[in-house]
Scaffold this active site. Structure first.
Site, PDB file in Angstrom:
ATOM      1  N   CYS A 156       0.820  -1.215   0.000  1.00  0.00           N
ATOM      2  CA  CYS A 156       0.000   0.000   0.000  1.00  0.00           C
ATOM      3  C   CYS A 156       0.851   1.262   0.000  1.00  0.00           C
ATOM      4  O   CYS A 156       1.994   1.255   0.454  1.00  0.00           O
ATOM      5  CB  CYS A 156      -0.872   0.026   1.246  1.00  0.00           C
ATOM      6  SG  CYS A 156      -1.829  -1.459   1.483  1.00  0.00           S
TER       7      CYS A 156
ATOM      8  N   ARG B 284       4.686   0.231  -6.261  1.00  0.00           N
ATOM      9  CA  ARG B 284       4.698  -0.648  -5.098  1.00  0.00           C
ATOM     10  C   ARG B 284       3.708  -1.804  -5.254  1.00  0.00           C
ATOM     11  O   ARG B 284       3.760  -2.765  -4.490  1.00  0.00           O
ATOM     12  CB  ARG B 284       4.345   0.150  -3.844  1.00  0.00           C
ATOM     13  CG  ARG B 284       5.379   1.202  -3.509  1.00  0.00           C
ATOM     14  CD  ARG B 284       4.828   2.247  -2.577  1.00  0.00           C
ATOM     15  NE  ARG B 284       4.583   1.763  -1.246  1.00  0.00           N
ATOM     16  CZ  ARG B 284       5.409   1.929  -0.213  1.00  0.00           C
ATOM     17  NH1 ARG B 284       6.522   2.584  -0.380  1.00  0.00           N
ATOM     18  NH2 ARG B 284       5.118   1.468   0.971  1.00  0.00           N
TER      19      ARG B 284
ATOM     20  N   TRP C 228      -3.060  -2.599  -1.472  1.00  0.00           N
ATOM     21  CA  TRP C 228      -2.680  -3.941  -1.926  1.00  0.00           C
ATOM     22  C   TRP C 228      -3.366  -4.887  -0.941  1.00  0.00           C
ATOM     23  O   TRP C 228      -3.010  -4.931   0.239  1.00  0.00           O
ATOM     24  CB  TRP C 228      -1.162  -4.087  -1.891  1.00  0.00           C
ATOM     25  CG  TRP C 228      -0.637  -5.356  -2.488  1.00  0.00           C
ATOM     26  CD1 TRP C 228      -0.461  -5.625  -3.806  1.00  0.00           C
ATOM     27  CD2 TRP C 228      -0.191  -6.517  -1.785  1.00  0.00           C
ATOM     28  NE1 TRP C 228       0.065  -6.893  -3.964  1.00  0.00           N
ATOM     29  CE2 TRP C 228       0.245  -7.458  -2.741  1.00  0.00           C
ATOM     30  CE3 TRP C 228      -0.109  -6.864  -0.430  1.00  0.00           C
ATOM     31  CZ2 TRP C 228       0.738  -8.708  -2.398  1.00  0.00           C
ATOM     32  CZ3 TRP C 228       0.384  -8.111  -0.091  1.00  0.00           C
ATOM     33  CH2 TRP C 228       0.799  -9.018  -1.075  1.00  0.00           C
TER      34      TRP C 228
ATOM     35  N   ASN D 243      -1.271   1.670   6.056  1.00  0.00           N
ATOM     36  CA  ASN D 243      -0.388   0.628   5.509  1.00  0.00           C
ATOM     37  C   ASN D 243      -0.071  -0.335   6.638  1.00  0.00           C
ATOM     38  O   ASN D 243       0.177   0.115   7.757  1.00  0.00           O
ATOM     39  CB  ASN D 243       0.946   1.218   5.043  1.00  0.00           C
ATOM     40  CG  ASN D 243       0.816   2.007   3.772  1.00  0.00           C
ATOM     41  OD1 ASN D 243      -0.275   2.145   3.237  1.00  0.00           O
ATOM     42  ND2 ASN D 243       1.923   2.536   3.308  1.00  0.00           N
ATOM     43  N   GLY D 244       0.006  -1.613   6.341  1.00  0.00           N
ATOM     44  CA  GLY D 244       0.371  -2.586   7.366  1.00  0.00           C
ATOM     45  C   GLY D 244      -0.811  -3.454   7.744  1.00  0.00           C
ATOM     46  O   GLY D 244      -1.797  -3.537   7.001  1.00  0.00           O
TER      47      GLY D 244
ATOM     48  N   GLU E 196      17.854 -17.085  -9.661  1.00  0.00           N
ATOM     49  CA  GLU E 196      17.407 -15.697  -9.837  1.00  0.00           C
ATOM     50  C   GLU E 196      16.765 -15.519 -11.221  1.00  0.00           C
ATOM     51  O   GLU E 196      15.751 -14.826 -11.356  1.00  0.00           O
ATOM     52  CB  GLU E 196      18.592 -14.742  -9.625  1.00  0.00           C
ATOM     53  CG  GLU E 196      18.308 -13.283  -9.899  1.00  0.00           C
ATOM     54  CD  GLU E 196      17.181 -12.660  -9.087  1.00  0.00           C
ATOM     55  OE1 GLU E 196      16.671 -13.288  -8.146  1.00  0.00           O
ATOM     56  OE2 GLU E 196      16.761 -11.535  -9.426  1.00  0.00           O
TER      57      GLU E 196
ATOM     58  N   LYS F 295      12.887 -14.237 -11.889  1.00  0.00           N
ATOM     59  CA  LYS F 295      12.529 -13.110 -12.776  1.00  0.00           C
ATOM     60  C   LYS F 295      11.482 -13.555 -13.786  1.00  0.00           C
ATOM     61  O   LYS F 295      10.501 -12.873 -14.016  1.00  0.00           O
ATOM     62  CB  LYS F 295      13.753 -12.582 -13.540  1.00  0.00           C
ATOM     63  CG  LYS F 295      14.756 -11.783 -12.756  1.00  0.00           C
ATOM     64  CD  LYS F 295      14.301 -10.415 -12.318  1.00  0.00           C
ATOM     65  CE  LYS F 295      13.642 -10.428 -10.982  1.00  0.00           C
ATOM     66  NZ  LYS F 295      14.429 -10.477  -9.802  1.00  0.00           N
TER      67      LYS F 295
ATOM     68  N   GLU G 271       8.012 -14.191 -12.268  1.00  0.00           N
ATOM     69  CA  GLU G 271       7.376 -12.969 -11.766  1.00  0.00           C
ATOM     70  C   GLU G 271       6.658 -12.171 -12.840  1.00  0.00           C
ATOM     71  O   GLU G 271       5.579 -11.656 -12.608  1.00  0.00           O
ATOM     72  CB  GLU G 271       8.445 -12.025 -11.183  1.00  0.00           C
ATOM     73  CG  GLU G 271       8.877 -12.333  -9.788  1.00  0.00           C
ATOM     74  CD  GLU G 271       9.896 -11.310  -9.307  1.00  0.00           C
ATOM     75  OE1 GLU G 271      10.995 -11.231  -9.890  1.00  0.00           O
ATOM     76  OE2 GLU G 271       9.582 -10.583  -8.361  1.00  0.00           O
TER      77      GLU G 271
ATOM     78  N   HIS H 229      17.352 -36.945 -10.678  1.00  0.00           N
ATOM     79  CA  HIS H 229      16.789 -37.513  -9.444  1.00  0.00           C
ATOM     80  C   HIS H 229      15.293 -37.235  -9.324  1.00  0.00           C
ATOM     81  O   HIS H 229      14.720 -37.384  -8.245  1.00  0.00           O
ATOM     82  CB  HIS H 229      17.546 -36.971  -8.229  1.00  0.00           C
ATOM     83  CG  HIS H 229      18.980 -37.396  -8.210  1.00  0.00           C
ATOM     84  ND1 HIS H 229      19.377 -38.683  -7.912  1.00  0.00           N
ATOM     85  CD2 HIS H 229      20.117 -36.723  -8.512  1.00  0.00           C
ATOM     86  CE1 HIS H 229      20.688 -38.779  -8.010  1.00  0.00           C
ATOM     87  NE2 HIS H 229      21.164 -37.594  -8.375  1.00  0.00           N
TER      88      HIS H 229
ATOM     89  N   LYS I   7       5.962  -4.229  -4.346  1.00  0.00           N
ATOM     90  CA  LYS I   7       7.392  -3.951  -4.345  1.00  0.00           C
ATOM     91  C   LYS I   7       8.008  -4.143  -2.963  1.00  0.00           C
ATOM     92  O   LYS I   7       8.915  -4.916  -2.779  1.00  0.00           O
ATOM     93  CB  LYS I   7       7.631  -2.520  -4.845  1.00  0.00           C
ATOM     94  CG  LYS I   7       9.102  -2.124  -4.915  1.00  0.00           C
ATOM     95  CD  LYS I   7       9.839  -2.928  -5.967  1.00  0.00           C
ATOM     96  CE  LYS I   7      11.310  -2.592  -6.050  1.00  0.00           C
ATOM     97  NZ  LYS I   7      12.068  -3.628  -6.763  1.00  0.00           N
TER      98      LYS I   7
END
Ligand code: F6R
Length: 605
Positions: free
Chosen positions: A2, A27, A74, A100-101, A478, A482, A485, A501, A600
């Site tokens: 948020c 964000r 968010w 926020n939170g 990584e 990417k 995402e 395996h 973000k």
């Protein structure tokens, strides 16, 4: 996560709020809203979906309010909807709150408030806050907020307005918040300086548990009990351009291309010539530590896996790398002999912050590597290395990753030299290799034709595998993160030798696999593993700087990258992986900078 923007001044709050929220779009959010002071009442507008909905509303209903608070949400408690969007308000709509939170005890608060007759119109935890403030409000918003805050459990940054007065009262606990001071007696509240950087560069950074009152007379700070406290006004050095695309189609592309500079700047921030100047205040004697714990999330965790290889090689202290959301609940051996290295681009990630506090409580020394000077993690750590990547706006982290590796390399050779594990000659060689990195990144960026061709080939696939050994395996991890995402292709990274395996069962004719081959010592073995995939019909792309001739005979196509010393090889090698994710996402028509479901700065658990 948020975003909050609040404004008090004469510039027309609606315009300032909308512009600020646009700058916070990066964000991640799913709805937005605003509460504006209008005469002696509050006007509230909030909409599910893109900020354009709020913008259209404000175009059709123009205003010039002296005070307003705005929010991008968010979703955490309750689906994205108009009703769940912020601001939330009390029953009479005379008090409005953006938050926020997470309020962890909202359930019991809601029950208590319902018993007192308060009714709720959303599924959010936030809605308890305006009702609580209402229950204490007797004409003084500050004292009502002072009484409310101790009842809230969890992490939060809130901004509150009421219909009676032209003021904003804000409070923060764990979540970030800044207070900006403009030149024309105007004031800003924001969750991030980037929101209002075009208006001011002067900011207060409230401490945890601070309560702030903003009126046309200025900004006042209070501690949790409501007693006045003093905070220092600081000037940030960022340019407002830092939050614009500067001609690139997307922030992610801009940030990929900024990597030669972000790595070079991280080096020059801590080096005078070849001398590394990491003047730590707390880390004095490495012999005092028997274990190094690197802890981080997501991309920063991958940087940690890379860093481990250099720390163990040059510092020669056993080093573990853990994911913060796990480590915060299980770290039985952390004590005063532990050096805990936290890596966080934002410096606000909730799980990493919780790790920091647990580690300090256990007596460990905490060194953080963050990209935001003044962030909570930077402030609370014993020592800090600030990467100089500049603001990272795209949700998918790129330049932060390569700057973190640069910082870890500097740290490892600085400590290694101090401990006598590196000779002067080797040190000079390592520094000269480090100085070559920006040019090697430029070399990769100069020709994207094979990356684009690979992106066209994989854009329709449903699943993809990255493989590699040692350092290459970490680059693969990584690269896979990417791709998943922003392209939404199911991508997994495996140690190359592990495929047989189990995971090799997933390979069908045409299944794409990307093999990292940058380590000569492992190349032969990786090529054998590639052959096992080829034998089952996989379409294999190699990202490589070694065994090129053999690879060209084995794989379907090779993306060549420059070689580099030790862990530095990860930097040129990750560039095609980042770019492949970018172009695949573009070819699929996805929103690169705002991938679905992601935020973000992850300030909730
Ligand atoms: C991936 C990404 C995330 C972050 C993670 C940690 O592209 O951006 O995985 O790396 O959320 O964030 P910070 O580094 O801010 O702690």
């Amino acid at each position: 996560m948020c975003g909050i923007v609040g404004y008090l001044g004469k510039n027309g709050a609606e315009k300032v709020i909308l512009e600020g929220l646009k700058r916070l779009e990066y964000r991640g959010y799913d709805s937005s809203g605003i509460a504006m002071h209008s005469g002696s009442e509050l006007k509230i507008a909030k909409f599910k979906g893109r900020l354009a909905n709020l913008s259209d509303y404000l175009t059709e209903n123009p205003g010039n309010s002296p005070v307003a608070i705005g929010h991008t949400r968010w979703a955490t408690h309750g689906e994205p909807s108009d009703a769940n969007s912020h601001p939330h308000f009390n029953t009479t709509k005379t008090i409005a709150v953006v938050h926020n939170g997470i309020i962890e005890n909202y359930h019991s608060l809601k029950n208590e408030l319902s018993e007192k007759g308060y009714t709720f119109s959303s599924e959010t935890d936030t809605e308890t806050i305006p009702h609580l403030i209402d229950s204490f409000y007797e004409g003084d918003l500050l004292s009502a907020v002072v009484k409310t805050v101790p009842l809230l459990r969890g992490s939060f940054a809130i901004a509150v307005v009421c219909a009676d007065k032209k003021e904003i009262v804000a409070a923060r606990k764990e979540s970030p918040m800044v207070i900006g001071v403009g030149d024309n007696n105007d004031f800003f509240v924001a969750s991030d300086v980037l929101a209002v950087l075009s208006y001011t560069k002067k900011f207060y950074y409230p401490e945890n548990n601070d309560i702030i009152r903003i009126t046309e007379n200025g900004v006042e700070f209070f501690d949790a009990s409501g007693s006045p406290v003093t905070r220092e006004l600081k000037t940030v050095e960022l340019s407002a351009d830092a939050a614009t695309k500067c001609g690139y189609d997307h922030f992610m592309l801009k940030e990929i291309y900024e990597q030669p500079d972000s790595c070079a700047n991280t080096v020059s921030r801590y080096c005078s010539g070849d001398e590394i100047q990491l003047d730590f205040g707390s880390i004095k004697n490495m012999a005092a530590y028997d274990t190094i714990y690197i802890v981080a999330c997501g991309t920063a965790y991958h940087a940690g896996l890379v860093g481990k290889l250099a720390l163990e090689k040059y510092v020669k202290i056993p080093t573990t790398v853990d994911i913060a959301s796990e480590f915060r609940y299980y770290a039985p051996f952390v004590n005063e002999k532990s050096l805990v290295i936290l890596i966080s681009q934002s410096g606000e990630t909730a799980d990493t912050l919780a790790t920091l506090r647990n580690a300090k409580a256990a007596g460990a020394t905490v060194l953080s590597i963050t990209n935001v000077a003044g962030s909570t993690i930077a402030r609370e750590s014993d020592d800090v290395i600030n990467t100089a990547a500049g603001p990272e706006i795209a949700v998918a982290s790129t330049k932060a990753f390569t700057s973190q590796i640069t910082a870890l390399f500097l740290l490892a050779i600085y400590l290694g030299k101090q401990l006598g594990n590196i000779s002067d000659e080797e040190y000079s060689f390592l520094m000269s290799e480090l100085h070559l990195i920006p040019e090697k990144i430029r070399e990769v960026l100069a020709d994207m034709s094979s990356v684009k061709a690979a992106a066209k080939r994989i854009k329709k696939c449903n699943q993809l595998f990255y493989i590699g050994r040692g350092l290459d395996r970490v680059i693969a991890m990584e690269g896979a993160l990417k791709l998943k995402e922003i392209s939404y292709i199911y991508t997994e990274a495996f140690p190359a030798g592990e495929m047989k395996h189990g995971p090799i069962a997933l390979i069908e004719p045409g299944t794409p696999a990307i093999a990292l081959v940058t380590q000569e010592s492992a190349a032969e073995k990786t090529i054998s593993n590639i052959k096992e995939l080829k034998a089952r019909g996989a379409y294999v792309i190699a990202i490589a700087n070694t065994s090129l001739e053999e690879l060209r005979k084995t794989v379907d196509f090779v993306i060549e990258v420059p070689d580099a010393e030790g862990i530095l090889a990860a930097i040129p090698a990750i560039i095609p992986c980042q770019s492949l994710a970018y172009y695949t996402s573009i070819y699929k028509g996805n929103d690169v900078d705002k991938p679905r479901n992601l935020a973000k700065s992850v300030t909730v658990e």
